[in-house]
Design a protein around this motif. Structure first.
Motif, PDB file in Angstrom:
ATOM      1  N   GLU A 120       0.849  -1.184   0.028  1.00  0.00           N
ATOM      2  CA  GLU A 120      -0.035   0.041  -0.006  1.00  0.00           C
ATOM      3  C   GLU A 120       0.740   1.250  -0.133  1.00  0.00           C
ATOM      4  O   GLU A 120       1.861   1.128   0.677  1.00  0.00           O
ATOM      5  CB  GLU A 120      -0.941   0.026   1.269  1.00  0.00           C
ATOM      6  N   THR A 121       0.645   2.278  -0.853  1.00  0.00           N
ATOM      7  CA  THR A 121       1.270   3.479  -1.063  1.00  0.00           C
ATOM      8  C   THR A 121       0.867   4.412  -0.177  1.00  0.00           C
ATOM      9  O   THR A 121      -0.405   4.403   0.327  1.00  0.00           O
ATOM     10  CB  THR A 121       1.114   4.158  -2.066  1.00  0.00           C
ATOM     11  N   LYS A 122       1.600   4.736   1.046  1.00  0.00           N
ATOM     12  CA  LYS A 122       1.480   5.908   2.027  1.00  0.00           C
ATOM     13  C   LYS A 122       1.919   7.104   1.635  1.00  0.00           C
ATOM     14  O   LYS A 122       2.917   7.355   1.234  1.00  0.00           O
ATOM     15  CB  LYS A 122       1.825   5.398   3.300  1.00  0.00           C
ATOM     16  N   ALA A 123       1.126   8.249   2.107  1.00  0.00           N
ATOM     17  CA  ALA A 123       1.492   9.513   1.649  1.00  0.00           C
ATOM     18  C   ALA A 123       2.495   9.879   2.663  1.00  0.00           C
ATOM     19  O   ALA A 123       2.552   9.452   3.768  1.00  0.00           O
ATOM     20  CB  ALA A 123       0.581  10.494   1.765  1.00  0.00           C
ATOM     21  N   PRO A 124       3.654  10.755   2.245  1.00  0.00           N
ATOM     22  CA  PRO A 124       4.885  11.087   3.195  1.00  0.00           C
ATOM     23  C   PRO A 124       4.273  12.087   4.448  1.00  0.00           C
ATOM     24  O   PRO A 124       3.377  12.746   4.275  1.00  0.00           O
ATOM     25  CB  PRO A 124       5.192  11.706   2.217  1.00  0.00           C
ATOM     26  N   ALA A 125       4.766  11.865   5.516  1.00  0.00           N
ATOM     27  CA  ALA A 125       4.347  12.570   6.698  1.00  0.00           C
ATOM     28  C   ALA A 125       5.078  14.236   6.622  1.00  0.00           C
ATOM     29  O   ALA A 125       4.572  15.063   6.977  1.00  0.00           O
ATOM     30  CB  ALA A 125       4.976  12.113   7.929  1.00  0.00           C
ATOM     31  N   PHE A 126       6.129  14.168   5.792  1.00  0.00           N
ATOM     32  CA  PHE A 126       6.984  15.280   5.523  1.00  0.00           C
ATOM     33  C   PHE A 126       7.507  15.470   4.170  1.00  0.00           C
ATOM     34  O   PHE A 126       7.640  14.376   3.521  1.00  0.00           O
ATOM     35  CB  PHE A 126       8.027  15.561   6.600  1.00  0.00           C
ATOM     36  N   ILE A 127       7.489  16.827   3.917  1.00  0.00           N
ATOM     37  CA  ILE A 127       8.160  17.018   2.429  1.00  0.00           C
ATOM     38  C   ILE A 127       9.543  17.639   2.806  1.00  0.00           C
ATOM     39  O   ILE A 127       9.876  18.584   3.684  1.00  0.00           O
ATOM     40  CB  ILE A 127       7.460  17.860   1.547  1.00  0.00           C
ATOM     41  N   ALA A 128      10.571  17.245   2.255  1.00  0.00           N
ATOM     42  CA  ALA A 128      11.928  17.804   2.408  1.00  0.00           C
ATOM     43  C   ALA A 128      12.255  18.813   1.245  1.00  0.00           C
ATOM     44  O   ALA A 128      12.041  18.527   0.200  1.00  0.00           O
ATOM     45  CB  ALA A 128      12.934  16.552   2.427  1.00  0.00           C
ATOM     46  N   TRP A 129      12.766  19.887   2.009  1.00  0.00           N
ATOM     47  CA  TRP A 129      13.071  21.124   1.077  1.00  0.00           C
ATOM     48  C   TRP A 129      14.394  21.723   1.457  1.00  0.00           C
ATOM     49  O   TRP A 129      14.932  21.683   2.498  1.00  0.00           O
ATOM     50  CB  TRP A 129      12.042  22.295   1.417  1.00  0.00           C
ATOM     51  N   HIS A 130      15.184  22.074   0.151  1.00  0.00           N
ATOM     52  CA  HIS A 130      16.607  22.804   0.334  1.00  0.00           C
ATOM     53  C   HIS A 130      15.996  24.056   0.397  1.00  0.00           C
ATOM     54  O   HIS A 130      15.494  24.735  -0.619  1.00  0.00           O
ATOM     55  CB  HIS A 130      17.428  22.444  -0.987  1.00  0.00           C
ATOM     56  N   VAL A 131      16.556  24.960   1.149  1.00  0.00           N
ATOM     57  CA  VAL A 131      16.223  26.424   1.481  1.00  0.00           C
ATOM     58  C   VAL A 131      17.637  27.145   0.983  1.00  0.00           C
ATOM     59  O   VAL A 131      18.695  27.211   2.015  1.00  0.00           O
ATOM     60  CB  VAL A 131      15.549  26.750   2.821  1.00  0.00           C
ATOM     61  N   ALA A 132      17.641  27.839  -0.026  1.00  0.00           N
ATOM     62  CA  ALA A 132      19.053  28.590  -0.205  1.00  0.00           C
ATOM     63  C   ALA A 132      18.661  30.163   0.058  1.00  0.00           C
ATOM     64  O   ALA A 132      17.407  30.843  -0.382  1.00  0.00           O
ATOM     65  CB  ALA A 132      19.211  28.539  -1.663  1.00  0.00           C
ATOM     66  N   GLU A 133      19.512  30.682   0.710  1.00  0.00           N
ATOM     67  CA  GLU A 133      19.275  32.021   1.378  1.00  0.00           C
ATOM     68  C   GLU A 133      19.789  32.907   0.206  1.00  0.00           C
ATOM     69  O   GLU A 133      20.838  32.657  -0.187  1.00  0.00           O
ATOM     70  CB  GLU A 133      20.138  32.278   2.642  1.00  0.00           C
ATOM     71  N   LYS A 134      19.009  33.809  -0.379  1.00  0.00           N
ATOM     72  CA  LYS A 134      19.831  34.730  -1.489  1.00  0.00           C
ATOM     73  C   LYS A 134      19.556  36.128  -0.975  1.00  0.00           C
ATOM     74  O   LYS A 134      19.373  36.429   0.230  1.00  0.00           O
ATOM     75  CB  LYS A 134      18.774  34.646  -2.497  1.00  0.00           C
ATOM     76  N   THR A 135      19.999  37.177  -1.593  1.00  0.00           N
ATOM     77  CA  THR A 135      20.084  38.590  -1.165  1.00  0.00           C
ATOM     78  C   THR A 135      18.557  38.919  -1.071  1.00  0.00           C
ATOM     79  O   THR A 135      17.352  38.436  -1.403  1.00  0.00           O
ATOM     80  CB  THR A 135      20.783  39.414  -2.554  1.00  0.00           C
ATOM     81  N   ASP A 136      18.577  40.406  -0.538  1.00  0.00           N
ATOM     82  CA  ASP A 136      17.037  41.185  -0.158  1.00  0.00           C
ATOM     83  C   ASP A 136      16.172  40.071   0.611  1.00  0.00           C
ATOM     84  O   ASP A 136      15.020  40.285   0.500  1.00  0.00           O
ATOM     85  CB  ASP A 136      16.323  41.550  -1.543  1.00  0.00           C
TER      86      ASP A 136
END
Length: 79
Positions: free
Chosen positions: A15-31
């Motif tokens: 059975e396919t189970k939906a993920p509990a969390f999504i992993a994101w890469h956060v890159a800090e940019k200017t402004d």
């Protein structure tokens, strides 16, 4: 053709189970802007004592990895 070790002939598909969390890469940019890129997902263990994290991309340029609960907007856009 290769077969998964978890598959047994005649058994039902897993059975396919939906993920509990999504992993994101956060890159800090200017402004004071940040760029968020979805890089994977995490699923709860059945015993509730951990997570399995699957990363589809490993960032190499610094930044941070953030785990967030999935939202309907995230699922709709397939990000």
């Amino acid at each position: 053709m290769a077969r998964s070790n978890n598959y047994k002939a005649g058994s039902k598909a897993r059975e396919t189970k939906a993920p509990a969390f999504i992993a994101w890469h956060v890159a800090e940019k200017t402004d004071s802007k940040s760029f968020w890129t979805r890089i994977g997902a995490a699923w709860d263990h059945e015993d509730g004592k951990g997570l399995t994290l699957q990363l589809d991309l490993v960032p190499v340029s610094g930044g941070r990895i953030v785990l967030r609960t999935p939202s309907e907007a995230t699922e709709e856009r397939g990000a």
